[in-house]
Structures are given as C-alpha cells and as structure tokens.
Design an enzyme around this catalytic site. Structure first.
Site, PDB file in Angstrom:
ATOM      1  N   TRP A 178       0.806  -1.219   0.000  1.00 38.10           N
ATOM      2  CA  TRP A 178       0.000   0.000   0.000  1.00 38.10           C
ATOM      3  C   TRP A 178       0.838   1.268   0.000  1.00 38.10           C
ATOM      4  O   TRP A 178       0.324   2.340  -0.303  1.00 38.10           O
ATOM      5  CB  TRP A 178      -0.913   0.032   1.229  1.00 38.10           C
ATOM      6  CG  TRP A 178      -0.203  -0.251   2.532  1.00 38.10           C
ATOM      7  CD1 TRP A 178      -0.153  -1.443   3.194  1.00 38.10           C
ATOM      8  CD2 TRP A 178       0.599   0.661   3.314  1.00 38.10           C
ATOM      9  NE1 TRP A 178       0.616  -1.335   4.338  1.00 38.10           N
ATOM     10  CE2 TRP A 178       1.084  -0.060   4.433  1.00 38.10           C
ATOM     11  CE3 TRP A 178       0.947   2.008   3.185  1.00 38.10           C
ATOM     12  CZ2 TRP A 178       1.897   0.520   5.403  1.00 38.10           C
ATOM     13  CZ3 TRP A 178       1.758   2.599   4.142  1.00 38.10           C
ATOM     14  CH2 TRP A 178       2.217   1.863   5.240  1.00 38.10           C
ATOM     15  N   LYS A 202      -2.304  -9.024  -7.014  1.00 37.24           N
ATOM     16  CA  LYS A 202      -3.123  -8.723  -5.845  1.00 37.24           C
ATOM     17  C   LYS A 202      -2.576  -7.467  -5.180  1.00 37.24           C
ATOM     18  O   LYS A 202      -1.657  -7.529  -4.363  1.00 37.24           O
ATOM     19  CB  LYS A 202      -3.109  -9.882  -4.841  1.00 37.24           C
ATOM     20  CG  LYS A 202      -4.039  -9.644  -3.651  1.00 37.24           C
ATOM     21  CD  LYS A 202      -3.812 -10.664  -2.554  1.00 37.24           C
ATOM     22  CE  LYS A 202      -3.143 -10.068  -1.339  1.00 37.24           C
ATOM     23  NZ  LYS A 202      -3.837  -8.928  -0.717  1.00 37.24           N
ATOM     24  N   SER A 205      -5.322  -4.208  -0.226  1.00 36.11           N
ATOM     25  CA  SER A 205      -6.729  -3.812  -0.155  1.00 36.11           C
ATOM     26  C   SER A 205      -6.913  -2.362   0.260  1.00 36.11           C
ATOM     27  O   SER A 205      -7.945  -1.745  -0.040  1.00 36.11           O
ATOM     28  CB  SER A 205      -7.471  -4.721   0.832  1.00 36.11           C
ATOM     29  OG  SER A 205      -6.900  -4.634   2.123  1.00 36.11           O
ATOM     30  N   GLU A 275      11.069  -8.120  -1.888  1.00 36.27           N
ATOM     31  CA  GLU A 275      11.608  -6.903  -1.277  1.00 36.27           C
ATOM     32  C   GLU A 275      10.905  -6.750   0.055  1.00 36.27           C
ATOM     33  O   GLU A 275       9.690  -6.544   0.120  1.00 36.27           O
ATOM     34  CB  GLU A 275      11.389  -5.669  -2.137  1.00 36.27           C
ATOM     35  CG  GLU A 275      12.226  -4.500  -1.627  1.00 36.27           C
ATOM     36  CD  GLU A 275      11.562  -3.158  -1.789  1.00 36.27           C
ATOM     37  OE1 GLU A 275      10.967  -2.678  -0.796  1.00 36.27           O
ATOM     38  OE2 GLU A 275      11.635  -2.596  -2.880  1.00 36.27           O
ATOM     39  N   LEU A 276      11.677  -6.827   1.145  1.00 37.21           N
ATOM     40  CA  LEU A 276      11.102  -6.969   2.475  1.00 37.21           C
ATOM     41  C   LEU A 276      11.471  -5.784   3.369  1.00 37.21           C
ATOM     42  O   LEU A 276      11.688  -4.689   2.891  1.00 37.21           O
ATOM     43  CB  LEU A 276      11.544  -8.313   3.068  1.00 37.21           C
ATOM     44  CG  LEU A 276      11.291  -9.520   2.142  1.00 37.21           C
ATOM     45  CD1 LEU A 276      11.846 -10.795   2.751  1.00 37.21           C
ATOM     46  CD2 LEU A 276       9.821  -9.656   1.805  1.00 37.21           C
ATOM     47  N   CYS A 309      10.151   1.697   1.990  1.00 31.38           N
ATOM     48  CA  CYS A 309      11.064   0.592   2.306  1.00 31.38           C
ATOM     49  C   CYS A 309      12.508   1.063   2.442  1.00 31.38           C
ATOM     50  O   CYS A 309      13.273   0.524   3.241  1.00 31.38           O
ATOM     51  CB  CYS A 309      10.971  -0.490   1.228  1.00 31.38           C
ATOM     52  SG  CYS A 309       9.354  -1.273   1.121  1.00 31.38           S
ATOM     53  N   GLU A 407      11.830  -2.526  12.709  1.00 31.69           N
ATOM     54  CA  GLU A 407      11.371  -1.534  11.732  1.00 31.69           C
ATOM     55  C   GLU A 407      10.120  -0.835  12.250  1.00 31.69           C
ATOM     56  O   GLU A 407       9.147  -1.470  12.627  1.00 31.69           O
ATOM     57  CB  GLU A 407      11.081  -2.212  10.397  1.00 31.69           C
ATOM     58  CG  GLU A 407      10.694  -1.245   9.300  1.00 31.69           C
ATOM     59  CD  GLU A 407      10.467  -1.944   7.976  1.00 31.69           C
ATOM     60  OE1 GLU A 407      10.762  -1.334   6.923  1.00 31.69           O
ATOM     61  OE2 GLU A 407       9.991  -3.094   7.973  1.00 31.69           O
TER      62      GLU A 407
END
Length: 538
Positions: A178, A202, A205, A275-276, A309, A407
């Site tokens: 998002w 996907k 939401s 990508e975390l 990120c 984080e």
C-alpha cells in the site's frame, strides 16, 4: 541537546476542511469506483469498504475474489500469455511507450487518487507516476539489449554454435503493498510483460483503487485483454492462491510474510523475488556538508511519512560535527509543512491506518519510557488527520528499546554519535536487515569505498535513496532479511525469464570419427585442450 518544543509547521487543511471531501476534490463518485472496481475478477458477492486516511471518509466497496476467481484469473492469463509470447519485442515496446505518455498525461489524476487513498503528500504521489513512466520507457528502449538471443562460444570452434535464449516464465504473480500504491502495483509487472509473460496481481486492499487506475491505463495503451488480471482479498486466500498457481512470484512487504511466500514457492520449486523490511542506516561523516546532509537526512527519514522501504530509521553522525548537524536537522524537521490533502506545498502527509499509527506510537512511547529524548515531534496530531503523527527525532536510543532494531515504518529516526568510521560501519551493519543505506561525505571516492563495506542492496552517496531508485538501470533490492532478487536494470527483467541454451552442431559432431578408437579420441581431446589453453581461449 535539550528537548525542544516541536513545531508542527503550517497546517494545510484539516480533517473537517471541505477540501477534504473526496467527492468534491476528486469526484470519487459511483461512476469512478464502479469503473475501477469492475476490473477486479470477483464472483464471490463479498465486498470490503475502504476509507481515506486523510479524513476517514469511505471511498469504495472493494469486491473480494474467491479461490475460484483466482483459478479463473490464471486460466485467462495463460490463454493471453500464449499469444503475447509470440508478439515481437518491437510491438511490446511500442505499447510500453504509449503507456509512458498516458501516465504522464494523466499524472494529475493519479496524484489526486493516490493522495486520497494513501494519505501521502501530493509531491510524493507525483513521483509514483514519474517512476512508472520511467520504468515503461526504460524497458521499452532496452528490450532488445536484455532479451535478444546471445551467441556464446561452442566447444568446437566453427563446428559448434551456441545460442542462449531468454524465454518467458509464463504467468507471474505479483503481490504489491500500500505504501506506493501506483508504482508498486505496476513497476514490477511492466518488465514481466516486456519479457513475454502475463500477470495476475493482488494489490493491497487499502489502496486498491490507485492500482486499478494503473490497470485502466494498460488497457488504454492497448495491452491485450486478460494479459494482466487483478484479484482482491485476504492474503490467506488470494495470496496463497497466487503462490499455488504462478510460474514466478514477486512480493513486496514484510519480512515475516516474505518468508512464508518463499516457503510456498520453494515447495513448488518456482522462483520468487522478495523486497522486504529494513532498518536503514545513514552515515554522516566528519567531512560532510552539514547543510546538504541535514536536507538529505530530512528526506531520507520523513518522505512519505517514513512509510518507504528504503527510508532511514538510524542515523550515525561523526562526533566532530554532531552538535552542529543535529541543530540543522532538527530545524529542518520542524520547518516541514505538515498536512493532508491535495496542496503541492505539503511536505509530509498521513500514516495509512490506525494500525500503523499504533506501531509508531508504541515505538516512541517505549523509547521515551526507557530514557530516550525527543528532539522533535513525538506526537499524534488528530487535528491534521486521524492517523497523523509528527516527524520525530530521538536521541539516546539503546538496544533494549523496541525501535532500536525493529522496523517502525513511520516518521521516526534515532540519532547516534560515532568517533571512528570503523565503528559507524559496524553499527550500520548490525541486525538482520540490509536494504538501503546513505553516506554523506565531500569525498565521493571515499564514500563509494565505504559503501562496499555496508551490507545493503543499495547505497546512496550524498543522496537519501533517489540516486539508485530513480536510476532505472540500477538494480534495487535487499541483502539478508531484506529480501532476495532485484527489481530494475537487467536483473529486473531477467528474473522473469528462463535461460535456454541451444547448441547447433555442424559436421561429424562430438564423437570419434569412423575408425578412431575411444582411447585415440581422448588423446585428441587432451591435445586440443592444451592447445586452446596456450591460445588463451576460455
């Protein structure tokens, strides 16, 4: 430095301002929402109501996809992909360049919707449109370079020809977040299309409408029907359904979820790029320009409300300039223009949700309770927006505080003083993350040398993150628990291809000629190997 009274900056609008009415500002009426949500493949009859973080007003009912809808999406995508894979690179590139122009032409519309759905500042929303346009143009212009068959050396010169092809994986599943709802919904899928794949995606939401606006632009550019299909719903159902059916998965999100995605892909022996999370460091060396570093650090920490990120949450500053730098950094932070709405003058917008606000508040309150000092910010600002939190600078953060190694993903940064660069590098490399770092110095060569010692997938010297992220030829991704794989550059399109070697043999082939024994043939091979070594051949 003693604690200072935070200055929230000038207010641009507020939650009760008429300008915050989405129906008035962006005309988010039934026609628009029906047009966009109609692009979701959904037969479940279920819908979830989404709200704007700017003021809490409802935006749209988002139809939810069933597992059967996910199955149907992949059936359609496979039919579309079979024809698309036979489409020439030049035709694919032409459509990408059309998309480039459409995105720029409709940038104002993209900004309007992105602001209302994500709460970010308008100038940040524009950068999303800009990045997608750059991505489309880059892969259109470099398609032949990345994808054309490549000749390699054969074992028998003149007699053995080797061609290496890059063939599409098939149908790529993309699960996007998002925080950058337009660029993250599109930028990973465009190289997948350019490489000859179809996409089932996907989007998150919370920002589905912005992603669907991008899908509308793909149609406008002329991409074939069903080449990119959108499904919506919880990750436990729709995300899992994608992982179970895709030929490759691209995921952007938390490290915890990324590990589950990787496990699901490993179980099927398919590839994935992830990508975390990150706890990104910035190093301000003793020879840095204090003013430039303070400006860059402000962007590094507070762009998009810290919900980026590659944004910075840990800052290490050389002892020789620490006090001067902190004065300038605090002053720049307090001068930021805060607010929600469509005004271009806003520097920092809202957090996305109550959950994100709760995380930020918990991290700051824990740090303060354990002795950290707030140099700027540190407050929830419901007068600006329901989830608004001030840009916050902490000093005196220790390892027992939650925000030290975890984080935050919000507008909070911790400051640390260092006396040696070796110490700073070691501190920057602490923890399990390794996504992005920033180094500030007037000696670019020295900065690049230090960058090689930082365990991060991207390092920006004298820039927060834009030097790498905006350079489409530069790969972007994480080391360690910040992910695997890369977006952008050759790596960003090659991940969506299988490498195929084709060998064409002329003459007798790789075996003894008639009448030659296997022993004699082995001696001929040995002699030829020694000769090729002398000739310098690989």
């Amino acid at each position: 430095m003693s604690q200072q009274t935070p200055n929230p900056g000038p207010l641009v609008g507020g939650p009760n301002d008429p300008e915050h009415d989405p129906a008035a500002t962006y005309a988010l009426g039934r026609d628009l929402t029906a047009r966009l949500t109609g692009r979701i493949l959904s037969t479940s009859g279920e819908a979830v109501l989404s709200h704007s973080p700017c003021n809490g007003q409802p935006l749209a009912h988002i139809p939810q996809s069933s597992d059967a809808d996910v199955e149907e999406a992949f059936k359609r995508a496979r039919r579309a992909q079979a024809a698309w894979a036979r489409t020439s690179l030049d035709v694919r590139a032409e459509l990408m360049l059309r998309l480039h122009d459409i995105v720029l032409d409709r940038a104002e519309e993209i900004c309007d919707l992105t602001v209302w759905e994500s709460g970010k500042a308008r100038k940040e929303a524009y950068l999303e449109a800009y990045h997608v346009a750059l991505t489309a143009r880059y892969y259109a212009r470099t398609a032949h370079k990345h994808l054309d068959p490549e000749r390699r050396s054969g074992v028998m010169p003149l007699a053995t020809r080797i061609d290496v092809n890059r063939v599409p994986k098939g149908v790529v599943g993309i699960i996007s977040p998002w925080n950058y709802p337009f660029t993250m919904a599109l930028c990973d899928g465009l190289p997948a299309l350019m490489a000859g794949n179809a996409v089932v995606s996907k989007p998150d939401s919370q920002t589905m409408l912005t992603a669907l606006l991008g899908m509308e632009m793909l149609d406008q550019a002329g991409f074939p029907k069903d080449l990119w299909t959108v499904v919506a719903g919880p990750g436990s159902r729709v995300g899992t359904g994608i992982i179970e059916r895709a030929d490759y998965v691209c995921f952007t999100g938390s490290t915890a979820t990324g590990k589950r995605v990787a496990a699901g892909c490993a179980d099927r022996l398919i590839g994935c790029s992830l990508e975390l999370g990150g706890k990104n460091p910035i190093l301000v060396l003793r020879d840095a320009s204090i003013e430039k570093a303070a400006e860059g650090a402000t962007r590094a920490a507070f762009s998009n409300g810290g919900q980026l990120c590659v944004s910075t949450e840990r800052m290490f500053v050389a002892d020789e300039i620490y006090d001067q730098f902190v004065d300038r950094f605090v002053a720049r932070t307090e001068a930021l223009t805060l607010g929600v709405g469509q005004d271009w003058a806003i520097d920092m917008g809202s957090l996305i949700s109550a959950d994100q606000l709760a995380t930020v508040q918990a991290h700051v309150e824990d740090a303060v309770a354990k002795g950290a000092r707030v140099l700027a910010g540190g407050r929830h600002r419901p007068d600006l927006g329901p989830f608004f939190y001030e840009p916050t600078i902490l000093e005196g953060v220790s390892s027992d505080m939650v925000c030290h190694g975890n984080e935050t993903f919000g507008p909070v940064i911790s400051l640390y003083r260092f006396t040696s660069e070796t110490e700073a590098i070691a501190a920057a490399n602490e923890g399990n993350y390794g996504l992005n770092a920033s180094i500030w110095t007037q000696d670019g060569k020295r900065g690049r040398a230090i960058a090689r010692e930082i365990k991060c997938g991207t390092v920006n010297v004298n820039e927060a993150y834009g030097a790498t992220f905006a350079s489409l030829d530069a790969p972007m991704g994480g080391m360690r628990e910040s992910g695997t794989g890369r977006r952008q550059g050759p790596e960003g399109i090659h991940r969506y291809t299988e490498v195929q070697a084709v060998g064409t043999q002329r003459g007798w082939g790789f075996r003894p000629v008639p009448g030659m024994s296997n022993e004699t043939f082995s001696k001929v091979l040995t002699a030829s190997a020694r000769m090729f070594k002398k000739l310098g051949r690989a």
